[in-house]
Scaffold this motif. Structure first.
Motif, PDB file in Angstrom:
ATOM      1  N   LEU A  22       0.865  -1.173   0.000  1.00  0.00           N
ATOM      2  CA  LEU A  22       0.000   0.000   0.000  1.00  0.00           C
ATOM      3  C   LEU A  22       0.901   1.222   0.000  1.00  0.00           C
ATOM      4  N   LEU A  23       0.928   1.939  -1.110  1.00  0.00           N
ATOM      5  CA  LEU A  23       1.706   3.164  -1.189  1.00  0.00           C
ATOM      6  C   LEU A  23       0.952   4.277  -0.472  1.00  0.00           C
ATOM      7  N   LEU A  24       1.678   5.060   0.314  1.00  0.00           N
ATOM      8  CA  LEU A  24       1.051   6.126   1.084  1.00  0.00           C
ATOM      9  C   LEU A  24       1.985   7.317   1.131  1.00  0.00           C
ATOM     10  N   ASN A  25       1.469   8.495   0.817  1.00  0.00           N
ATOM     11  CA  ASN A  25       2.278   9.704   0.901  1.00  0.00           C
ATOM     12  C   ASN A  25       2.591  10.042   2.355  1.00  0.00           C
ATOM     13  N   PRO A  26       3.714  10.727   2.620  1.00  0.00           N
ATOM     14  CA  PRO A  26       3.986  11.160   3.994  1.00  0.00           C
ATOM     15  C   PRO A  26       2.917  12.076   4.563  1.00  0.00           C
ATOM     16  N   ASP A  27       2.217  12.802   3.677  1.00  0.00           N
ATOM     17  CA  ASP A  27       1.181  13.728   4.131  1.00  0.00           C
ATOM     18  C   ASP A  27      -0.216  13.118   4.060  1.00  0.00           C
ATOM     19  N   ALA A  28      -0.297  11.784   4.112  1.00  0.00           N
ATOM     20  CA  ALA A  28      -1.586  11.094   4.052  1.00  0.00           C
ATOM     21  C   ALA A  28      -1.678  10.065   5.165  1.00  0.00           C
ATOM     22  N   ARG A  29      -2.917   9.729   5.522  1.00  0.00           N
ATOM     23  CA  ARG A  29      -3.151   8.685   6.519  1.00  0.00           C
ATOM     24  C   ARG A  29      -4.420   7.920   6.160  1.00  0.00           C
ATOM     25  N   ILE A  30      -4.513   6.695   6.687  1.00  0.00           N
ATOM     26  CA  ILE A  30      -5.666   5.841   6.396  1.00  0.00           C
ATOM     27  C   ILE A  30      -5.979   5.013   7.633  1.00  0.00           C
ATOM     28  N   ASP A  31      -7.256   4.647   7.821  1.00  0.00           N
ATOM     29  CA  ASP A  31      -7.644   3.907   9.020  1.00  0.00           C
ATOM     30  C   ASP A  31      -7.793   2.416   8.732  1.00  0.00           C
ATOM     31  N   ALA A  32      -8.011   1.647   9.781  1.00  0.00           N
ATOM     32  CA  ALA A  32      -8.053   0.180   9.672  1.00  0.00           C
ATOM     33  C   ALA A  32      -9.215  -0.289   8.809  1.00  0.00           C
ATOM     34  N   ARG A  33     -10.370   0.326   8.972  1.00  0.00           N
ATOM     35  CA  ARG A  33     -11.539  -0.095   8.190  1.00  0.00           C
ATOM     36  C   ARG A  33     -11.284   0.089   6.704  1.00  0.00           C
ATOM     37  N   SER A  34     -10.688   1.196   6.336  1.00  0.00           N
ATOM     38  CA  SER A  34     -10.433   1.464   4.921  1.00  0.00           C
ATOM     39  C   SER A  34      -9.393   0.503   4.356  1.00  0.00           C
ATOM     40  N   VAL A  35      -8.380   0.173   5.149  1.00  0.00           N
ATOM     41  CA  VAL A  35      -7.388  -0.802   4.703  1.00  0.00           C
ATOM     42  C   VAL A  35      -8.056  -2.162   4.473  1.00  0.00           C
ATOM     43  N   ALA A  36      -8.957  -2.553   5.366  1.00  0.00           N
ATOM     44  CA  ALA A  36      -9.665  -3.829   5.205  1.00  0.00           C
ATOM     45  C   ALA A  36     -10.515  -3.835   3.939  1.00  0.00           C
ATOM     46  N   LEU A  37     -11.145  -2.713   3.628  1.00  0.00           N
ATOM     47  CA  LEU A  37     -11.944  -2.627   2.407  1.00  0.00           C
ATOM     48  C   LEU A  37     -11.071  -2.732   1.158  1.00  0.00           C
ATOM     49  N   LEU A  38      -9.893  -2.112   1.193  1.00  0.00           N
ATOM     50  CA  LEU A  38      -8.979  -2.239   0.066  1.00  0.00           C
ATOM     51  C   LEU A  38      -8.484  -3.674  -0.083  1.00  0.00           C
ATOM     52  N   ALA A  39      -8.232  -4.340   1.038  1.00  0.00           N
ATOM     53  CA  ALA A  39      -7.803  -5.739   0.992  1.00  0.00           C
ATOM     54  C   ALA A  39      -8.870  -6.613   0.341  1.00  0.00           C
ATOM     55  N   ASP A  40     -10.116  -6.387   0.699  1.00  0.00           N
ATOM     56  CA  ASP A  40     -11.212  -7.167   0.096  1.00  0.00           C
ATOM     57  C   ASP A  40     -11.311  -6.898  -1.401  1.00  0.00           C
ATOM     58  N   ALA A  41     -11.131  -5.644  -1.793  1.00  0.00           N
ATOM     59  CA  ALA A  41     -11.282  -5.267  -3.202  1.00  0.00           C
ATOM     60  C   ALA A  41     -10.189  -5.853  -4.081  1.00  0.00           C
ATOM     61  N   THR A  42      -9.048  -6.173  -3.492  1.00  0.00           N
ATOM     62  CA  THR A  42      -7.898  -6.654  -4.265  1.00  0.00           C
ATOM     63  C   THR A  42      -7.625  -8.138  -4.039  1.00  0.00           C
ATOM     64  N   ALA A  43      -8.599  -8.850  -3.477  1.00  0.00           N
ATOM     65  CA  ALA A  43      -8.377 -10.247  -3.077  1.00  0.00           C
ATOM     66  C   ALA A  43      -8.076 -11.165  -4.255  1.00  0.00           C
ATOM     67  N   ASP A  44      -8.470 -10.771  -5.466  1.00  0.00           N
ATOM     68  CA  ASP A  44      -8.199 -11.628  -6.627  1.00  0.00           C
ATOM     69  C   ASP A  44      -6.746 -11.554  -7.095  1.00  0.00           C
ATOM     70  N   GLY A  45      -5.960 -10.651  -6.526  1.00  0.00           N
ATOM     71  CA  GLY A  45      -4.558 -10.534  -6.887  1.00  0.00           C
ATOM     72  C   GLY A  45      -4.276  -9.802  -8.181  1.00  0.00           C
ATOM     73  N   MET A  46      -5.322  -9.387  -8.894  1.00  0.00           N
ATOM     74  CA  MET A  46      -5.143  -8.692 -10.165  1.00  0.00           C
ATOM     75  C   MET A  46      -5.904  -7.370 -10.207  1.00  0.00           C
ATOM     76  N   THR A  47      -6.225  -6.832  -9.027  1.00  0.00           N
ATOM     77  CA  THR A  47      -6.895  -5.542  -8.938  1.00  0.00           C
ATOM     78  C   THR A  47      -6.003  -4.555  -8.206  1.00  0.00           C
ATOM     79  N   VAL A  48      -5.824  -3.388  -8.804  1.00  0.00           N
ATOM     80  CA  VAL A  48      -5.130  -2.270  -8.175  1.00  0.00           C
ATOM     81  C   VAL A  48      -6.208  -1.322  -7.670  1.00  0.00           C
ATOM     82  N   ALA A  49      -6.091  -0.881  -6.424  1.00  0.00           N
ATOM     83  CA  ALA A  49      -7.194  -0.128  -5.822  1.00  0.00           C
ATOM     84  C   ALA A  49      -6.704   1.115  -5.093  1.00  0.00           C
TER      85      ALA A  49
END
Length: 310
Positions: free
Chosen positions: A92-119
């Motif tokens: 997960l690429l993240l800028n130094p001036d950005a932040r993300i929470d646990a729920r959003s990370v979990a949603l991104l993980a679900d969206a990319t579970a097929d291994g061929m989705t960039v999200a």
């Protein structure tokens, strides 16, 4: 997130140790299972010492670059550490001036579970305004547009792309595209890798329910500058790299169209810094002139047998 998957959060730093302490610490606390990789593009001995101290205190993996490799070069070094040394299956690429929470990370993980989705999540600025919710670059003239423009121009030729401010890339997609193209140095690397990933068969997805917060420009703005002000670096590379993208990824007819529209698009980039900057216009206009000049040189070189010199 599936137990068989391992996430590494990769942050490229340049003279932004204070932002890491503010944003990355909060993200790491929210996602304790993620490996944290900080790539420090060298700026000064003092900055390096601050980053080393922070990484040691937080237990983060530091990739200490000998010079400033730019964003793409820094991401490539961080991804190598994440995949090859830390055993990550996703970054997960993240800028130094950005932040993300646990729920959003979990949603991104679900969206990319097929291994061929960039999200990418939806990204807001610190005032709660939408900063990114999907974006397209239009082939006829090189202009940019968001979701609303798609509705207005449904038949326009466009290439979707995802923001590198917060971008999830599975290892299989990374291997397929060979990482970031480091010739951009700053800006347009995310457009480039998005297009190359899509052409290679990956899916691009904005996960609207996931949210990252991004203080745009905090890494390239002095304390004395107004929030909307941009640096010469910002102007130059945004303008130059539009034409570098055309040289690398477009057919000759579209590349020529982008060259013809270079000054119009350069003006739109300058306006991102507000009109008050034109009271003293030398710096932004100088950056625009250099960006168009150098970008057109790269386009001219793209027609040579050896391609652009990047």
């Amino acid at each position: 997130m599936d137990a068989a998957r391992a996430l590494a959060i990769v942050v490229v730093n340049y003279a932004s140790a204070g932002l890491l302490a503010e944003n990355l610490v909060a993200t790491a606390d929210a996602v304790p299972d993620a490996r944290i990789v900080v790539v420090d593009n060298r700026s000064s001995a003092e900055e390096r010492a601050l980053v080393e101290s922070l990484c040691t205190a937080q237990g983060w993996h530091l990739v200490a670059m000998h010079d400033n490799a730019g964003f793409g070069g820094g991401v490539n070094a961080g991804a190598a550490a994440a995949f090859d040394e830390l055993g990550a299956t996703d970054i997960l690429l993240l800028n130094p001036d950005a932040r993300i929470d646990a729920r959003s990370v979990a949603l991104l993980a679900d969206a990319t579970a097929d291994g061929m989705t960039v999200a990418s999540p939806r990204v807001e600025d610190v005032a709660g305004r939408t900063w990114f919710a999907g974006m397209d670059v239009y082939l006829d003239d090189g202009s940019m547009g968001g979701p609303r423009r798609r509705d207005r121009e449904p038949d326009a030729r466009r290439l979707p792309w995802l923001s590198g401010a917060c971008l999830w890339i599975p290892k299989d997609v990374w291997a397929l595209v060979g990482g970031f193209h480091d010739a951009y140095f700053l800006y347009w690397e995310d457009v480039d890798i998005s297009v190359r990933a899509a052409r290679a068969g990956a899916r691009l997805r904005v996960v609207d329910d996931a949210l990252a917060v991004h203080d745009e420009g905090a890494t390239h703005r002095s304390d004395a500058q107004r929030p909307e002000a941009k640096s010469e670096l910002y102007y130059y590379y945004n303008i130059r790299n539009r034409l570098l993208f055309a040289a690398l990824l477009l057919d000759p007819a579209d590349a020529r169209a982008w060259s013809r529209s270079a000054w119009r698009n350069a003006w739109q980039v300058l306006l991102r810094g507000g009109r008050r900057q034109f009271v003293r216009p030398l710096a932004p206009l100088r950056a625009a002139w250099r960006g168009v000049r150098d970008g057109r040189r790269l386009l001219a070189q793209a027609g040579s047998p050896t391609g652009p010199a990047v």
